[in-house]
Motif scaffolding. Structure first.
Motif, PDB file in Angstrom:
ATOM      1  N   ASN A 219       6.245  -5.179  -3.772  1.00 12.49           N
ATOM      2  CA  ASN A 219       6.307  -3.753  -4.103  1.00 12.49           C
ATOM      3  C   ASN A 219       5.121  -2.983  -3.526  1.00 12.49           C
ATOM      4  N   VAL A 220       3.948  -3.536  -3.688  1.00 11.41           N
ATOM      5  CA  VAL A 220       2.756  -2.849  -3.176  1.00 11.41           C
ATOM      6  C   VAL A 220       2.845  -2.715  -1.659  1.00 11.41           C
ATOM      7  N   LEU A 221       3.261  -3.781  -0.994  1.00  9.85           N
ATOM      8  CA  LEU A 221       3.350  -3.733   0.465  1.00  9.85           C
ATOM      9  C   LEU A 221       4.414  -2.724   0.910  1.00  9.85           C
ATOM     10  N   ALA A 222       5.512  -2.668   0.186  1.00  9.49           N
ATOM     11  CA  ALA A 222       6.572  -1.704   0.512  1.00  9.49           C
ATOM     12  C   ALA A 222       6.017  -0.280   0.480  1.00  9.49           C
ATOM     13  N   LEU A 223       5.341   0.047  -0.603  1.00 10.79           N
ATOM     14  CA  LEU A 223       4.859   1.419  -0.755  1.00 10.79           C
ATOM     15  C   LEU A 223       3.722   1.706   0.221  1.00 10.79           C
ATOM     16  N   GLN A 224       2.821   0.747   0.387  1.00 16.82           N
ATOM     17  CA  GLN A 224       1.709   0.953   1.313  1.00 16.82           C
ATOM     18  C   GLN A 224       2.202   1.243   2.720  1.00 16.82           C
ATOM     19  N   SER A 225       3.255   0.570   3.117  1.00 11.36           N
ATOM     20  CA  SER A 225       3.731   0.711   4.491  1.00 11.36           C
ATOM     21  C   SER A 225       4.249   2.108   4.797  1.00 11.36           C
ATOM     22  N   LEU A 226       4.636   2.828   3.768  1.00 13.61           N
ATOM     23  CA  LEU A 226       5.308   4.112   3.985  1.00 13.61           C
ATOM     24  C   LEU A 226       4.570   5.295   3.369  1.00 13.61           C
ATOM     25  N   LEU A 227       3.424   5.049   2.762  1.00  8.70           N
ATOM     26  CA  LEU A 227       2.763   6.087   1.977  1.00  8.70           C
ATOM     27  C   LEU A 227       1.382   6.405   2.525  1.00  8.70           C
ATOM     28  N   LYS A 228       1.058   7.689   2.579  1.00  5.36           N
ATOM     29  CA  LYS A 228      -0.338   8.086   2.776  1.00  5.36           C
ATOM     30  C   LYS A 228      -0.953   8.350   1.399  1.00  5.36           C
ATOM     31  N   SER A 229      -2.252   8.284   1.321  1.00  2.00           N
ATOM     32  CA  SER A 229      -2.861   8.337  -0.017  1.00  2.00           C
ATOM     33  C   SER A 229      -2.661   9.680  -0.701  1.00  2.00           C
ATOM     34  N   TYR A 230      -2.384  10.724   0.049  1.00  2.21           N
ATOM     35  CA  TYR A 230      -2.183  12.027  -0.599  1.00  2.21           C
ATOM     36  C   TYR A 230      -0.718  12.238  -0.998  1.00  2.21           C
ATOM     37  N   GLU A 231       0.073  11.239  -0.794  1.00  2.00           N
ATOM     38  CA  GLU A 231       1.488  11.338  -1.125  1.00  2.00           C
ATOM     39  C   GLU A 231       1.783  10.639  -2.452  1.00  2.00           C
ATOM     40  N   ALA A 232       2.970  10.908  -2.971  1.00  2.00           N
ATOM     41  CA  ALA A 232       3.319  10.411  -4.299  1.00  2.00           C
ATOM     42  C   ALA A 232       4.638   9.661  -4.286  1.00  2.00           C
TER      43      ALA A 232
ATOM     44  N   ASP B 281       8.085   1.000  12.925  1.00  2.00           N
ATOM     45  CA  ASP B 281       6.629   1.173  13.002  1.00  2.00           C
ATOM     46  C   ASP B 281       5.958   0.745  11.707  1.00  2.00           C
ATOM     47  N   ALA B 282       6.561   1.131  10.609  1.00  2.00           N
ATOM     48  CA  ALA B 282       5.999   0.719   9.319  1.00  2.00           C
ATOM     49  C   ALA B 282       6.049  -0.797   9.182  1.00  2.00           C
ATOM     50  N   ALA B 283       7.104  -1.394   9.709  1.00  2.00           N
ATOM     51  CA  ALA B 283       7.206  -2.856   9.637  1.00  2.00           C
ATOM     52  C   ALA B 283       6.087  -3.522  10.418  1.00  2.00           C
ATOM     53  N   LYS B 284       5.703  -2.913  11.524  1.00  2.00           N
ATOM     54  CA  LYS B 284       4.568  -3.463  12.288  1.00  2.00           C
ATOM     55  C   LYS B 284       3.269  -3.312  11.504  1.00  2.00           C
ATOM     56  N   ASP B 285       3.058  -2.135  10.943  1.00  2.00           N
ATOM     57  CA  ASP B 285       1.868  -1.943  10.101  1.00  2.00           C
ATOM     58  C   ASP B 285       1.817  -2.980   8.987  1.00  2.00           C
ATOM     59  N   ALA B 286       2.990  -3.266   8.430  1.00  2.00           N
ATOM     60  CA  ALA B 286       3.036  -4.128   7.249  1.00  2.00           C
ATOM     61  C   ALA B 286       2.530  -5.531   7.529  1.00  2.00           C
ATOM     62  N   VAL B 287       2.637  -5.957   8.772  1.00  2.00           N
ATOM     63  CA  VAL B 287       2.102  -7.279   9.127  1.00  2.00           C
ATOM     64  C   VAL B 287       0.607  -7.339   8.792  1.00  2.00           C
ATOM     65  N   TYR B 288      -0.092  -6.270   9.119  1.00  2.00           N
ATOM     66  CA  TYR B 288      -1.536  -6.235   8.843  1.00  2.00           C
ATOM     67  C   TYR B 288      -1.817  -5.947   7.378  1.00  2.00           C
ATOM     68  N   TYR B 289      -1.053  -5.060   6.795  1.00  2.00           N
ATOM     69  CA  TYR B 289      -1.262  -4.772   5.368  1.00  2.00           C
ATOM     70  C   TYR B 289      -1.004  -6.026   4.518  1.00  2.00           C
ATOM     71  N   ARG B 290      -0.037  -6.841   4.927  1.00  2.00           N
ATOM     72  CA  ARG B 290       0.211  -8.078   4.171  1.00  2.00           C
ATOM     73  C   ARG B 290      -1.041  -8.947   4.146  1.00  2.00           C
ATOM     74  N   LYS B 291      -1.691  -9.041   5.278  1.00  2.00           N
ATOM     75  CA  LYS B 291      -2.933  -9.826   5.319  1.00  2.00           C
ATOM     76  C   LYS B 291      -3.990  -9.188   4.415  1.00  2.00           C
ATOM     77  N   GLN B 292      -4.140  -7.866   4.502  1.00  2.00           N
ATOM     78  CA  GLN B 292      -5.129  -7.179   3.662  1.00  2.00           C
ATOM     79  C   GLN B 292      -4.824  -7.354   2.178  1.00  2.00           C
ATOM     80  N   LEU B 293      -3.538  -7.453   1.880  1.00  2.00           N
ATOM     81  CA  LEU B 293      -3.120  -7.605   0.486  1.00  2.00           C
ATOM     82  C   LEU B 293      -3.317  -9.039   0.012  1.00  2.00           C
ATOM     83  N   THR B 294      -3.809  -9.894   0.885  1.00  2.00           N
ATOM     84  CA  THR B 294      -4.039 -11.329   0.606  1.00  2.00           C
ATOM     85  C   THR B 294      -2.728 -12.051   0.288  1.00  2.00           C
TER      86      THR B 294
END
Lengths: 343, 343, 343, 343
Positions: free
Chosen positions: D66-79, D220-233
Motif C-alpha cells: 500500500n505504501v509503495l502504491a501511494l508513494q509511486s503516484l503521490l507528491k507530498s502536497y497531494e492527498a 513511469d511510476a512503475a519505474k520509480d517504484a523499483v527504487y522506492y521499493r528499495k527505500q521502503l526496505t
C-alpha cells in the motif's frame, strides 16, 4: 490593493509604530540568526508572559510556528488531534505531515472547538503497534469560526490530555484577540490552564511578519526546536527585523490595542447587521470574525466594493473579518451598502 | 550590535531605499499570500531577467530557496551532488534531507567548486536499484570560498549534466556579486549557460529579507513549487512587504550598486593586506570575501574591535566579508589596526 | 540460477534445517505480528546473547534493520557518521534519509573502517544551529571490504562516542562471520565494547530471510522501535515463519557452523590464489570475502562459468564471496580454472 | 498457537503446496534481489492477469504494498481519500504519512465503502495553494467490513476520479476473496473498471508472505517504484523464496481454491448463526468475514476456546474471519458451542 477589506485580518498593513521601529534598528552591523543578546532578551521577555519556565523562539510565519510546535513534541508514529476546520488540517497544504511525517486526526465539530468527549472515541481505537499513538491535542484560540474556548474548557482539555498522556498545543494565530475577549493574560489562558506549547501570532494583528513559539515547559523540546527551526527554513538571517517587531508589539501594548479594536469592530458590525431583518448572524461573535447569511442576490454587488469571502456557498454564509485598523467608518459604510442593496 | 563587522554580509542592515519602500506600501488592504496582480507582475519581472520562459517564486530565506529548488526537481530516491563546503551541505542543518528525504553527495574540493571530473566517479557507482540515482548538480555562485565559476565552467557543468540526465542548480545567495564580478547579466550566467534552476538571494545584498527561486524552464516543477512553498512554511501572508523589496532591489539597481561596492571593498582590502608582509591572502578575491592568514598573536585583539570569523584555526586563516555598506574608511581602519598590532 | 556463485553470500539458499523448521511450524493457527509468547521468547533469547538488558525485534531485511536502528536513536536534525563504503551509504538507495530525514556523513576510508581520528575533524565543524548535530557512529562488522574491527578498535570508537555524546551502531549483516573470526561471543563484540545497537543479519548466513535489531540498552528507543517497525512496513503478519528461522539459526548453532565454513573457504581460496603469481590479494582475508586482482584477459571467461563481481574495473580487482555452503570442491574448481586460463 | 482461530485470516498457516515449492527452489545459487529472469517472468505473468500494459513488483507485506502504491503516484502536497476504516488509515501506524509525507483524508462511511458522493464535498474545499491537492482515491476490495464494491461501483469511482484528475488505488489484501465472490477475473475488477494501481495480497490467502503491486498503466511510476521499493526496505535479497510463492499461488490455482473455501465457510457460518435467535448478523456476508452481535455473557467463554475479536464492545459485535483452511468441522463446533452457551 483594496481600500477596504473584510477578507482577512492579514489584509491590513502594519502598525506605524512597528514600521518606525524597523527604521530605528537599521543602522549598524548585527550578528545574524538571533545569535546576539538582544534577541535573547526579547525572547525571554515574551516567554515571561507565559510563565516563569517558558521559553520562546521567534519565527516568520504562522504555519511555521505550528509545524515547529508539533515537530518539537511529536514522533512520526504519533498522532495529533485537531478540529477538521483547524488551520493545520485545512490550510497548511499538509505542511505538518510533510515535516513531521506524523498523522493528523481531524475531528468534525459544530463550531471549530474540540472537547474531551469528541476526542475520547478516537483514543479508544489506538491501542497497539498497528495504530499511530495519540500524543497531541491541537486547538485554535480563537478558532477558525471566531469562537473561543473558555478558560474552563481549556482546563478540561488539559486535564483530559494529562489523563491520557497527551500534550496540549494552542494555535494562537489570534491569541491576542482571544486574550482581550476573555479579559485575561496570556499566562492565565495557557500556562495556568495546563497548556504545553503555544503558537503566538503577531502578523495578523499589526506586524509585517512575526510569530513566536512558546514552550510553557518542555525545556528539552525547546532545545530541539532551535535546530528544527533551521531545518524548517524559518531561521531568519537578519533577525533584528523580526525581533524588533515582536518587542515593539509587546512592549508598546500594540497587541492589546489592536486586538481590542478588531474585536470591538466585529461586535459593532454584528450589532448593526443583526438589526437587518434579511441578515442572520450564524456564530456568536467573540473576537474579530462575523459569520452571517446574506441574501444571495446582494453578495456580488457587495463583493465588488468590499473584499470578503463566501464561506459556505450553499447557504450564502459570508465571513467578515475585522482587523486592527478597521474603522467605524468602514463598518458604517458596509452596513449602509447592505441596506441600500436590500432596498 | 557592532559598529563594524567583517563577519558576514548579512550583518549589515537594509538599504534605505528598500526600507523606504516598505513604508510606501503600508497603506491599504492587500490580498495575502501574493494572490494579487502586483506580486505576479514582480515575479514575472524577475523571471524575465533569467530568460523568456523563466518563472519566479518569492520567498523569505536562502535556505528556503535552496530547499524548494531541490524539492521541486528531486524524487526521494534521487541524489544531489554538491561541494562538501556547500551551504546546503554544511550550514542548513540537514534541511534538504528533512524536506526532500533525498540524498546529498558532498564532494571534497580545493576551492568550493565542482567540476565534471570531480562528479563523474560518483556517477559511475550509482548504477542500479540499490543506489540513489543521480539527478541534480548544485553549485554555489559565488562559492562559500569567494571563488567564482566562469561562464565556460558553468557551461561545461551543464553539458555534463545533460549528458548524464542531470539538472543544474545554482545557489545564488550572492549571485549579484558574481554577476558584477563577471560583468554579465543574470541570464548570461544562468539560462544561457544551460542552468535549470536558480536560488537568487537579496537579503545579504541590501534587503531586510528577500529571496527568489527561478525556474529557467521546467514549468511543471514551477507549478509544483507553489504548493511545496506552502508546505515549506515559506509562503508569507503579508506578501506585499516581500514583493516590494524584491521589486525595489531590481528596479532601482540596488542589486548592482550594492554588489559593486561589496566587491570593490574586498578587492581594496585584499590589496592593502597583500602589502603587509606578515599577512597571506589564501584565495583569489573575485567577489566580497577575503580569506587571509594573520599572525596568531594579533587575532584576539583585532576581534575585540572588529567582528570576523576565524575560518581555519589550525592555520590562523580568517574570513573577512565586505558588504554593500562597507566603506573605505572601515577598510583603512582595519588595515591600520593590523599594522599597529604588528609593530 | 548458477551452479556456483562467488557473487554474494546471499546467492546461496537456506540451510536444510531452517527449511525443515518452516514446515514443522506450519500447522495450526497463530496470532499474527509476533503478538504471541513464542516470538517474545525467541526475541528475549536472542537479546540475551547480547547482554542482560538487551532487547530484540525481528524483521525481514538487512536494510530494514539498519534503518530501524538509526530511526530509533536519531532526530532528523542529527547526523550519522559512516564509512563512504558503508551499505547504509552506498547500497540502500537512500533509505536512511527517506525514513529518518536525517543526514549521513560519509567518510572516505582505505579499508572500510572508521576511527576516532577520521571522525573527529567532522565533529569539530558541527557546532551550532546551522549544522546537523553529531549523534551516531555506524560501523559494519565485518566491513564491506571483508575487513574486521578488533575488539580494541570497537572499544576505542565507543569511548570516543561517549566522549562526544554519540551512540555506536553496528551493521552486523555478517556479524556471525566476524564473531567466529575473532573467536568471541556476540556480547563480547558488542555490549562489552560499549556498543549501543546492533543489526544482526541471518539471511546471508543460511536463512531464507531473517534479521534482528538488538538494543543493548536504550529501553525507551526499543519501545519506540516497535512502532517504527510497523511504519517501516517491516512488521510481518505471519511472524511465526520469521521467528522459527531465527530461533533455529541460534539454537541449532547454524550461525556458527555456517560462518565457520564461509570464512574457512575464503581463507582456503586466498591461500590457493596467493600461490598464483599473476594474482594479487588486495585486502587481508578475515572473514568470507576475497578481494583479488586478476589478469584482465581471463576475467570474461571466468565470469562465464562462475558468477562474481568486478569490484574495481580500473585495476581488475574482483570480489569473491564465500558462503555457508561453498565447498572445497568449488574452490578447487575455481582455482583450477584460473590456472588453466592463465596457461 | 490456537487449534482454531476466527481472529484473522492471517492466523492460518501456508498451503502445503506453497511450502513444498520453497523446498524445491532451495538448491543452487541465485542472483539476489530479483535480478534474474525467473522473477522477471513471474512478475510479468502476474501483471498479465491485470492487463496487457500492466507491470508488477513483488514485495513482502501488505502495508508495504500500500505504501509503495501511494508513494509511486503521490507528491507530498497531494492527498489520498480513503474510508475512515481503511487499513492505510487505521492499521498501518501512519506508514503512509511517514514514507510519502502526504495527507490522508479519512472519510466516515457506514460500511467501509467510499463513493463519489462521499468524496465530492472534500474536493470542493481543496482549491488553492493553501490546501493539499486531491490526487488518489484508495479503496479496499473487499473492505475491512467484509463488504464488496460491485464492478459498477468501481467504474463509478473510476469515472469520478478521471473527472477530477484523480487516480484510483485498490488495497487488495483480500482481492482473491473479492474476485471469487464477484465471479470475475482480476482484470475485470481492475483494469476493465479503470483502476490505476492495485495492491494484491497473497499472505492471508495461503502464502507464508507474499504481496504484489500492480501498475495497470503508469509505466513511469512503475519505474520509480523499483527504487522506492528499495527505500521502503521491501526489496528482499533471497527473492526466489518470494517469487516461487507468488508463482505457485497463481499457477496452481491456489488463490482461487483458497478464497472459495474461505468465502464458503463464512457463508456457512453466517447461515448457521442466523438461525440462532439471540445472534444478529450486522453486515452482509460477501467474502470471508462475519460480523455478528452475540449476547454479552457468552463472549468470554467462547473466546476462551476460539480466538476472535470483539469488534465493537459497546454493542457486543464480534468479527469472525474464515480462512483458506477453515473447515466445516470448525464452523459446526463454533456454532454448537454458541448454542450450548446460550442454554
Amino acid at each position: 490593493m483594496h481600500t477596504v477589506s473584510f477578507g482577512s485580518d492579514n489584509h491590513s498593513g502594519a502598525h506605524p509604530i512597528i514600521l518606525k521601529a524597523l527604521q530605528d534598528i537599521n543602522a549598524g552591523y548585527w550578528h545574524g540568526y538571533g545569535e546576539e543578546e538582544y534577541t535573547e532578551t526579547v525572547q525571554a521577555k515574551i516567554a515571561a508572559l507565559f510563565g516563569p519556565d517558558a521559553r520562546c523562539l521567534l519565527l516568520m510565519t504562522g504555519t511555521g510556528a505550528n509545524v515547529l510546535a508539533l515537530q518539537s513534541l511529536l514522533k512520526s508514529y504519533e498522532a495529533v488531534f485537531c478540529a477538521e476546520t483547524a488551520h493545520i488540517n485545512m490550510h497548511e497544504a499538509g505542511a505538518v505531515q510533510k515535516f513531521t511525517q506524523g498523522r493528523l486526526i481531524a475531528i468534525p465539530t459544530p463550531d471549530g472547538k474540540l472537547s474531551p468527549k469528541l476526542i475520547a472515541p478516537h483514543i479508544s481505537l489506538m491501542t497497539d503497534q498497528h495504530m499511530s499513538q495519540p500524543r497531541i491535542i491541537s486547538i485554535s484560540q480563537s478558532t477558525e469560526y471566531g469562537t473561543l474556548y473558555t478558560l474552563d474548557e481549556i482546563k478540561a482539555l488539559s486535564a483530559f490530555a494529562k489523563d491520557n498522556n497527551l500534550l496540549l498545543h494552542i494555535d494562537g494565530a489570534r491569541l491576542a484577540n482571544a486574550a482581550v475577549a476573555l479579559n485575561c493574560s496570556f499566562a492565565e489562558m495557557t500556562a495556568d490552564c495546563g497548556v504545553d506549547i503555544v503558537s503566538l501570532g503577531a502578523t495578523k494583528n499589526g506586524c509585517l511578519f512575526g510569530e513566536a513559539l512558546i514552550f510553557i515547559n518542555h525545556p528539552d523540546a525547546a532545545k530541539d526546536a532551535v535546530y528544527y527551526r533551521k531545518q524548517l527554513t524559518q531561521l531568519v538571517s537578519k533577525m533584528r527585523y523580526l525581533t524588533i517587531q515582536m518587542e515593539t508589539y509587546i512592549d508598546k501594548g500594540i497587541w492589546k490595542e489592536n486586538a481590542l479594536n478588531a474585536n470591538r469592530m466585529a461586535k459593532l458590525l454584528a450589532e448593526k447587521l443583526s438589526e437587518i431583518r434579511e441578515v442572520t448572524i450564524t456564530q456568536p461573535v467573540y473576537v474579530n470574525a462575523v459569520f452571517a447569511i446574506l441574501p444571495a442576490h446582494i453578495i456580488p454587488a457587495l463583493q465588488a466594493k468590499y473584499h470578503f469571502y463566501l464561506w459556505n456557498e450553499h447557504r450564502n454564509e459570508v465571513r467578515l473579518m475585522c482587523s486592527w485598523n478597521t474603522s467605524e467608518g468602514m463598518i458604517d459604510s458596509l452596513v449602509d451598502d447592505i441596506r441600500s442593496l436590500l432596498t
